[in-house]
Design an enzyme around this catalytic site. Structure first.
Site, PDB file in Angstrom:
ATOM      1  N   GLN A   1      71.228  18.875  21.003  1.00 32.40           N
ATOM      2  CA  GLN A   1      71.261  19.379  19.637  1.00 32.40           C
ATOM      3  C   GLN A   1      71.849  18.332  18.702  1.00 32.40           C
ATOM      4  OE1 GLN A   1      73.904  22.806  18.546  1.00 32.40           O
ATOM      5  NE2 GLN A   1      71.974  23.746  17.955  1.00 32.40           N
TER       6      GLN A   1
ATOM      7  N   HIS B   1      75.253  16.158  18.847  1.00 30.19           N
ATOM      8  CA  HIS B   1      76.335  17.133  18.775  1.00 30.19           C
ATOM      9  C   HIS B   1      76.590  17.898  20.069  1.00 30.19           C
ATOM     10  CE1 HIS B   1      79.025  20.125  17.225  1.00 30.19           C
ATOM     11  NE2 HIS B   1      78.157  21.109  17.313  1.00 30.19           N
TER      12      HIS B   1
ATOM     13  N   GLU C   1      79.203  22.938   8.804  1.00 33.47           N
ATOM     14  CA  GLU C   1      78.075  23.591   8.132  1.00 33.47           C
ATOM     15  C   GLU C   1      78.538  24.608   7.106  1.00 33.47           C
ATOM     16  OE1 GLU C   1      74.274  23.601  10.894  1.00 33.47           O
ATOM     17  OE2 GLU C   1      75.963  24.559  11.871  1.00 33.47           O
TER      18      GLU C   1
ATOM     19  N   ARG D   1      70.735  25.906  20.698  1.00 34.27           N
ATOM     20  CA  ARG D   1      71.916  26.722  20.972  1.00 34.27           C
ATOM     21  C   ARG D   1      72.199  27.658  19.812  1.00 34.27           C
ATOM     22  NH1 ARG D   1      77.386  26.038  19.772  1.00 34.27           N
ATOM     23  NH2 ARG D   1      77.071  23.934  18.968  1.00 34.27           N
TER      24      ARG D   1
END
Length: 566
Positions: free
Chosen positions: A226, A341, A245, A376
């Site tokens: 990811q 990540h 985020e 995920r």
């Protein structure tokens, strides 16, 4: 005795379960336990507690997880995690964790990612850090020996069964020979092998992958990585550090060098609230097509938000940028780019207890595979640590108690000892850190957000050349410690993880979730399989069990209005 390698959330939770069961346990980690990678997780931890939305259920949580995985997650793993999630939260409460709560005392839960209901519990934007602190306190209460600064170089195996591990002290170089009935591997993933990553310099180098493979295990879906859309670009030693985020969730705007709000081209409905994989792909495309910033990024701007909003809702982002760049985000935009990540693939494990191909060896957390598939679900990684930490601790305890004797191997120990001796004697011209950087450059260039056949084959050719150069490295510990020896082992791990990733990415000739193939832009139903890799057998395809009706009937398109999609 059971050995736990890795002292983040997964390793500590397993160690606690073992100690509570009356089993002797030793936990070792190469980083300080207070600063394990788990401490960086900000958003929250998932469980269908139904404190906010009474209609939530573990079945809906499993359905959301499987759908978001692009049908590559193992349904049995998803069921075990979602059914055990409430127990995981109960365990943390029992250990004294301070969750955010509603006025009436209920654990507060919020929307996060592609969840149908509010099921993400949290502690401010420091959820992972609070979990880590809670587990450390519990481990202290149980008098669990936890050794920091120990680098494990090899698992010790005889006749297909693990009997311990070998390693050294990072400061003094003292050797450690640890005999154990069972070993739980909780040493993270492999995202540090890219140039920009949210991992620190000395973590997630693929240690778990190399240790498991050299012991006789296999890897599953190593190509499924990811990429987070917002990693900072400078300073170089912190490149890839995350801008949460929450910055987009609070109203941050993404612009390219031309000042265009470019998400209108990629997801006009959700704009900056789109999914991680889509925002990362959009930013990558803008940069690749020449609309990026001079340093190769895009702008994330929150300066239009009220200063009070930034200081109360984004305090960690504000402080991080001030510390690393002397940048005041209340006045200026942040230069960001996609960053590696999270490893969604990992060591092949059985869903029931996370046992591996090697008897007595287990893998949990980001070291393992099975739950996340090709994307995920936000907040699932932390609950996975709690659920499988407990289950695997119980399995390792039962395995340890079942042994009446344990054969050991003098030759396996001699091999582990010689491996370190040979590296310490290495005095070649090749610089270990330079070769690490070469691998990171290769992976960034050829196996980043978007991949294709030509690039992946070029990456494999570059990796082969790097592997040849690795035969001529020089290793030079000094008065400051044995970090150079650790880097040499990190290099071995990075090379193995890179090869597995490139070969599996080449085999997955489709676009699915985080895996974007520009030469195969469509999803291929024939590739709804897990790719299992080993250095001897190469890649085999593993079918995925059917999803139970009680879960599949709940797999629907979920509204993302007002949510930050993961």
């Amino acid at each position: 005795m059971v050995l736990v390698i890795g002292t983040g959330g997964a390793g500590l939770r397993a160690a606690i379960e073992l100690a509570e069961a009356g089993i002797d346990v030793l936990a070792v980690g190469k980083r300080p336990k207070e600063d394990a990678h788990t401490a960086l997780a900000a958003g929250g931890i998932n469980a269908a507690l139904a404190t906010m939305d009474p209609e939530d259920s573990w079945q809906q949580h499993a359905a959301d997880t499987l759908k978001e995985s692009y049908l590559l997650a193992d349904p049995r793993t998803a069921q075990i995690v979602t059914q055990g999630a409430a127990r995981g939260i109960d365990d943390l409460e029992r250990y004294g964790m301070a969750f955010a709560r509603e006025e009436d005392g209920r654990i507060s839960q919020r929307f996060f990612g592609a969840h149908k209901f509010r099921r993400t519990a949290f502690a401010g934007d420091y959820t992972g850090l609070e979990i880590q602190r809670t587990l450390i306190r519990r481990a202290d209460q149980l008098n669990i020996p936890v050794l920091d600064g120990i680098y494990i170089t090899r698992l010790l195996v005889h006749d297909g069964a693990v009997f311990g591990a070998y390693g050294f002290d990072l400061t003094h170089g003292t050797r450690y020979l640890i005999h154990a009935d069972a070993v739980i591997l909780a040493a993270g993933g492999h995202t540090r092998i890219w140039r920009r990553t949210s991992s620190r310099r000395d973590e997630n180098m693929g240690d778990s992958f190399r240790l498991a493979v050299e012991a006789g295990s296999r890897l599953r879906d190593p190509e499924l990585v990811q990429f987070h859309p917002s990693g900072i670009i400078e300073p170089e030693n912190a490149a890839g550090t995350l801008v949460s985020e929450a910055a987009r969730g609070e109203g941050g705007i993404l612009r390219n060098m031309l000042g265009e709000r470019f998400m209108a081209r990629y997801d006009p409905d959700r704009m900056e609230l789109s999914t991680r994989d889509r925002v990362a792909l959009a930013a990558y495309t803008e940069i690749k097509e020449g609309r990026g910033t001079p340093k190769g990024g895009v702008w994330l701007d929150v300066s239009h938000l009220p200063r009070q909003t930034i200081m109360t809702r984004l305090p960690r982002v504000y402080q991080t940028l001030l510390d690393l760049q002397m940048l005041d985000i209340t006045r200026e935009p942040i230069e960001i780019a996609p960053t590696a990540h999270y490893s969604m693939g990992g060591v092949w494990v059985r869903p029931e207890d996370h046992s591996t191909d090697v008897r007595g060896l287990y893998a949990i957390g980001e070291a393992s595979s099975g739950l996340h598939g090709a994307n995920r679900l936000g907040g699932n990684s932390l609950i996975e640590l709690l659920v499988f930490g407990r289950i695997t601790g119980q399995a390792a305890a039962a395995y340890s108690q079942s042994l009446t004797a344990q054969p050991r191997s003098a030759s396996a120990i001699a091999h582990a000892r010689a491996e370190i001796n040979d590296l310490l004697a290495a005095d070649g011209p090749e610089n270990v850190r330079a070769l690490q950087r070469a691998i990171r450059n290769t992976m960034t260039e050829h196996a980043g957000v978007v991949r294709d056949e030509e690039g992946l084959r070029a990456g494999l050719a570059e990796l082969t050349a790097i592997e040849k150069r690795m035969a001529d490295i020089g290793v030079h510990p000094d008065i400051a410690g044995y970090q150079d020896l650790a880097h040499a082992f990190d290099l071995k791990s990075a090379a193995l993880a890179a090869r597995a990733t490139l070969e599996a990415a080449l085999e997955r000739r489709e676009t699915r979730g985080c895996h974007n193939r520009s030469d195969y832009p469509d999803l291929d139903p024939a590739l709804q399989v897990n790719l299992v890799w080993s250095p001897t057998a190469g890649i085999t395809r593993e079918s995925i069990p059917a999803i139970p009706d009680e879960v599949s009937s709940l797999m629907e398109e979920i509204s993302t209005d007002g949510k930050l999609a993961e």
